[in-house]
Structure formats: C-alpha cells, structure tokens
Write an enzyme that holds these catalytic residues in place. Structure first.
Site, PDB file in Angstrom:
ATOM      1  N   ARG A  12       0.859  -1.184   0.000  1.00  0.00           N
ATOM      2  CA  ARG A  12       0.000   0.000   0.000  1.00  0.00           C
ATOM      3  C   ARG A  12       0.899   1.238   0.000  1.00  0.00           C
ATOM      4  O   ARG A  12       1.969   1.231   0.615  1.00  0.00           O
ATOM      5  CB  ARG A  12      -0.900   0.035   1.245  1.00  0.00           C
ATOM      6  CG  ARG A  12      -1.833   1.247   1.197  1.00  0.00           C
ATOM      7  CD  ARG A  12      -2.711   1.402   2.415  1.00  0.00           C
ATOM      8  NE  ARG A  12      -3.438   2.676   2.316  1.00  0.00           N
ATOM      9  CZ  ARG A  12      -4.042   3.267   3.324  1.00  0.00           C
ATOM     10  NH1 ARG A  12      -4.050   2.714   4.522  1.00  0.00           N
ATOM     11  NH2 ARG A  12      -4.654   4.423   3.152  1.00  0.00           N
ATOM     12  N   HIS A  13       0.460   2.267  -0.689  1.00  0.00           N
ATOM     13  CA  HIS A  13       1.242   3.512  -0.751  1.00  0.00           C
ATOM     14  C   HIS A  13       1.461   4.094   0.643  1.00  0.00           C
ATOM     15  O   HIS A  13       0.732   3.795   1.597  1.00  0.00           O
ATOM     16  CB  HIS A  13       0.547   4.535  -1.654  1.00  0.00           C
ATOM     17  CG  HIS A  13      -0.773   4.995  -1.124  1.00  0.00           C
ATOM     18  ND1 HIS A  13      -0.909   5.882  -0.077  1.00  0.00           N
ATOM     19  CD2 HIS A  13      -2.036   4.677  -1.493  1.00  0.00           C
ATOM     20  CE1 HIS A  13      -2.176   6.099   0.168  1.00  0.00           C
ATOM     21  NE2 HIS A  13      -2.890   5.375  -0.670  1.00  0.00           N
ATOM     22  N   TYR A  24     -11.724  10.271   2.043  1.00  0.00           N
ATOM     23  CA  TYR A  24     -11.690   9.302   0.949  1.00  0.00           C
ATOM     24  C   TYR A  24     -10.858   9.863  -0.195  1.00  0.00           C
ATOM     25  O   TYR A  24     -11.128  10.949  -0.708  1.00  0.00           O
ATOM     26  CB  TYR A  24     -13.109   8.985   0.465  1.00  0.00           C
ATOM     27  CG  TYR A  24     -13.859   8.109   1.431  1.00  0.00           C
ATOM     28  CD1 TYR A  24     -13.451   6.804   1.678  1.00  0.00           C
ATOM     29  CD2 TYR A  24     -14.971   8.595   2.112  1.00  0.00           C
ATOM     30  CE1 TYR A  24     -14.130   6.000   2.583  1.00  0.00           C
ATOM     31  CE2 TYR A  24     -15.658   7.794   3.018  1.00  0.00           C
ATOM     32  CZ  TYR A  24     -15.229   6.505   3.244  1.00  0.00           C
ATOM     33  OH  TYR A  24     -15.896   5.703   4.142  1.00  0.00           O
ATOM     34  N   THR A  25      -9.829   9.118  -0.560  1.00  0.00           N
ATOM     35  CA  THR A  25      -8.905   9.542  -1.610  1.00  0.00           C
ATOM     36  C   THR A  25      -8.944   8.526  -2.729  1.00  0.00           C
ATOM     37  O   THR A  25      -8.243   7.521  -2.697  1.00  0.00           O
ATOM     38  CB  THR A  25      -7.455   9.629  -1.073  1.00  0.00           C
ATOM     39  OG1 THR A  25      -7.457  10.180   0.232  1.00  0.00           O
ATOM     40  CG2 THR A  25      -6.597  10.455  -2.002  1.00  0.00           C
ATOM     41  N   ARG A  62       0.858   8.756  -5.533  1.00  0.00           N
ATOM     42  CA  ARG A  62       1.155   8.215  -4.204  1.00  0.00           C
ATOM     43  C   ARG A  62       1.664   6.781  -4.294  1.00  0.00           C
ATOM     44  O   ARG A  62       2.547   6.377  -3.530  1.00  0.00           O
ATOM     45  CB  ARG A  62      -0.052   8.331  -3.280  1.00  0.00           C
ATOM     46  CG  ARG A  62      -1.327   7.644  -3.740  1.00  0.00           C
ATOM     47  CD  ARG A  62      -2.497   8.055  -2.845  1.00  0.00           C
ATOM     48  NE  ARG A  62      -3.754   7.407  -3.147  1.00  0.00           N
ATOM     49  CZ  ARG A  62      -4.672   7.888  -3.974  1.00  0.00           C
ATOM     50  NH1 ARG A  62      -4.453   9.024  -4.621  1.00  0.00           N
ATOM     51  NH2 ARG A  62      -5.812   7.245  -4.164  1.00  0.00           N
ATOM     52  N   GLU A  84      -7.196   3.538  -7.229  1.00  0.00           N
ATOM     53  CA  GLU A  84      -8.074   3.355  -6.071  1.00  0.00           C
ATOM     54  C   GLU A  84      -9.534   3.423  -6.497  1.00  0.00           C
ATOM     55  O   GLU A  84      -9.872   3.879  -7.590  1.00  0.00           O
ATOM     56  CB  GLU A  84      -7.746   4.421  -5.017  1.00  0.00           C
ATOM     57  CG  GLU A  84      -8.592   4.405  -3.758  1.00  0.00           C
ATOM     58  CD  GLU A  84      -8.553   3.104  -2.962  1.00  0.00           C
ATOM     59  OE1 GLU A  84      -8.927   2.044  -3.511  1.00  0.00           O
ATOM     60  OE2 GLU A  84      -8.179   3.147  -1.776  1.00  0.00           O
ATOM     61  N   TRP A  85     -10.402   2.940  -5.635  1.00  0.00           N
ATOM     62  CA  TRP A  85     -11.856   3.000  -5.801  1.00  0.00           C
ATOM     63  C   TRP A  85     -12.251   4.426  -6.194  1.00  0.00           C
ATOM     64  O   TRP A  85     -11.763   5.389  -5.590  1.00  0.00           O
ATOM     65  CB  TRP A  85     -12.498   2.651  -4.463  1.00  0.00           C
ATOM     66  CG  TRP A  85     -13.927   2.218  -4.482  1.00  0.00           C
ATOM     67  CD1 TRP A  85     -14.978   2.859  -5.051  1.00  0.00           C
ATOM     68  CD2 TRP A  85     -14.460   1.047  -3.844  1.00  0.00           C
ATOM     69  NE1 TRP A  85     -16.140   2.160  -4.800  1.00  0.00           N
ATOM     70  CE2 TRP A  85     -15.847   1.048  -4.062  1.00  0.00           C
ATOM     71  CE3 TRP A  85     -13.896   0.008  -3.096  1.00  0.00           C
ATOM     72  CZ2 TRP A  85     -16.684   0.052  -3.569  1.00  0.00           C
ATOM     73  CZ3 TRP A  85     -14.727  -0.974  -2.610  1.00  0.00           C
ATOM     74  CH2 TRP A  85     -16.100  -0.961  -2.856  1.00  0.00           C
ATOM     75  N   TYR A  87     -14.585   7.121  -5.652  1.00  0.00           N
ATOM     76  CA  TYR A  87     -15.573   7.428  -4.613  1.00  0.00           C
ATOM     77  C   TYR A  87     -16.646   8.409  -5.078  1.00  0.00           C
ATOM     78  O   TYR A  87     -17.555   8.738  -4.308  1.00  0.00           O
ATOM     79  CB  TYR A  87     -14.882   7.977  -3.359  1.00  0.00           C
ATOM     80  CG  TYR A  87     -13.878   7.024  -2.757  1.00  0.00           C
ATOM     81  CD1 TYR A  87     -14.268   5.784  -2.268  1.00  0.00           C
ATOM     82  CD2 TYR A  87     -12.539   7.367  -2.693  1.00  0.00           C
ATOM     83  CE1 TYR A  87     -13.339   4.910  -1.725  1.00  0.00           C
ATOM     84  CE2 TYR A  87     -11.601   6.497  -2.142  1.00  0.00           C
ATOM     85  CZ  TYR A  87     -12.014   5.271  -1.665  1.00  0.00           C
ATOM     86  OH  TYR A  87     -11.096   4.404  -1.130  1.00  0.00           O
ATOM     87  N   ARG A 149      -7.739  -4.336  -0.952  1.00  0.00           N
ATOM     88  CA  ARG A 149      -8.620  -5.173  -0.137  1.00  0.00           C
ATOM     89  C   ARG A 149      -9.570  -5.971  -1.028  1.00  0.00           C
ATOM     90  O   ARG A 149      -9.803  -7.163  -0.798  1.00  0.00           O
ATOM     91  CB  ARG A 149      -9.372  -4.307   0.867  1.00  0.00           C
ATOM     92  CG  ARG A 149      -8.448  -3.729   1.928  1.00  0.00           C
ATOM     93  CD  ARG A 149      -9.080  -2.610   2.724  1.00  0.00           C
ATOM     94  NE  ARG A 149     -10.172  -3.096   3.564  1.00  0.00           N
ATOM     95  CZ  ARG A 149     -10.833  -2.330   4.421  1.00  0.00           C
ATOM     96  NH1 ARG A 149     -10.505  -1.043   4.564  1.00  0.00           N
ATOM     97  NH2 ARG A 149     -11.811  -2.837   5.136  1.00  0.00           N
TER      98      ARG A 149
END
Length: 198
Positions: A12-13, A24-25, A62, A84-85, A87, A149
C-alpha cells in the site's frame, strides 16, 4: 513434480495528507507526506532479498512514488486497473460525514453515488488477478487500500464485498499465494508494518 507456487506481494502507498485526515482519496492525485516518503524508503529495506518477475503500480503518484522510493521504479509497469476506488460524490469526504447523511451506508456493500460499485471495483481486480497469475514468478503490486482489499478478496474467490474484512495500513506489505496447489489460494501475510515509522 514439484510446482513452485507464486507469491504476490501487495504494497500500500505511503501516508498522504488525506490518509491522516481520514478523507476518501480515490482519484485525487495527492503526494506523499514527508513521513510517507520515509516509510516508502523503509519499504525498500523490508523488500530487500526478494526478487520479482514483474512489478505493477497504480498510475496515481502516491503509489508510483512509493514504488520509486522502495527501489522498484525502474522495473514497474503502470496498470490503470490498479487505481483506487472511484468514490464519486464521496471523494474528499470523511466516513463520519457520509454516515450523518446515510447512517447505514457501507462502502463495500453500497459503493458510491457518482463513483464505482463494489462489483465494478471487483471487475478491475479480476483483470489484475488474471494478469498477475499469468506471470511466471513472484509479483509486486503497488496500489491503494480499498482496491488492494478487493483484490485480496477476489484472489481468494470471494465477492468484492469481503474486502471490508481486510484492513491495510499505509506503507504495509501483504502477501497472497497458494497452500498446496493453484486451486488453494491463501493469504500468506497481511498488513505487515514492522518496517514503518510510527
């Protein structure tokens, strides 16, 4: 015949301003903090002695910077599926703020309005699982927490929603693999942060 079973390491970063604030990023492309950079360098020490047939990283800075500082930048291939997700409307917000509006909202069940559903993230994770499993040898993947995850859940053959059970710290190392054969995917190591400065 003895088959050598692949291990997939997940990094993970490192820390960003929003991991500290709990925002949330998703696709917001934030840099690492100074401590995030230091912990990414410590990741290099943690990975010393391991060799990888392939290294993949999210295109977000990141993850790319963590990959670089961990000593893997020259070997890394950028994979768009590792972002990433998304959001959507919840980008930059804290879960406590979202829960004031939607008390029973769960990311891994409900997804995000204007963003991705768990199944959409799971579909991206499935593509990465397929690419990784096609590699002969061990693989290292740099990405963000919620995506990794979901990736772990899909590696195990579980629904994307099961990612909610696998918490990840910044600059952590995890490892997925197999027990006896390719039909038995397992978690070999999870959320190892022994190398990280607190």
């Amino acid at each position: 015949m003895n088959q050598v079973l692949q291990i997939v390491y997940l990094a993970r970063h490192g820390e960003t301003a929003w991991t500290l604030s709990g925002q949330y990023t998703g696709l917001t492309d934030l840099p690492l903090t100074e401590r995030g950079e230091r912990n990414a360098r410590r990741l290099a020490e943690r990975l010393r002695g391991l060799s990888f047939a392939k290294v993949f990283t999210s295109p977000l800075q990141r993850a790319r910077r963590t990959c670089e500082l961990a000593g893997c930048g020259a070997a890394a291939e950028i994979d768009q599926d590792l972002v990433e997700w998304n959001y959507g409307d919840y980008e930059g917000r804290r879960s406590a703020d979202v829960h004031r509006e939607r008390p029973d909202w769960q990311l891994f069940r409900d997804g995000c309005p204007g963003g991705e559903s768990p199944n959409e993230v799971g579909t991206r994770a499935d593509r990465v699982v397929k690419r990784v499993r096609a590699v002969q040898g061990d693989v290292l993947v740099f990405s963000s927490a919620h995506f990794l995850r979901v990736f772990a859940a899909r590696w195990l053959g579980l629904d994307a929603a099961f990612g909610r059970y696998f918490v990840l710290s910044t600059a952590s190392v995890s490892a997925l693999g197999y027990e006896h054969n390719l039909s038995e995917p397992v978690i070999r190591l999870w959320d190892d942060t022994r190398h990280v400065e607190s």
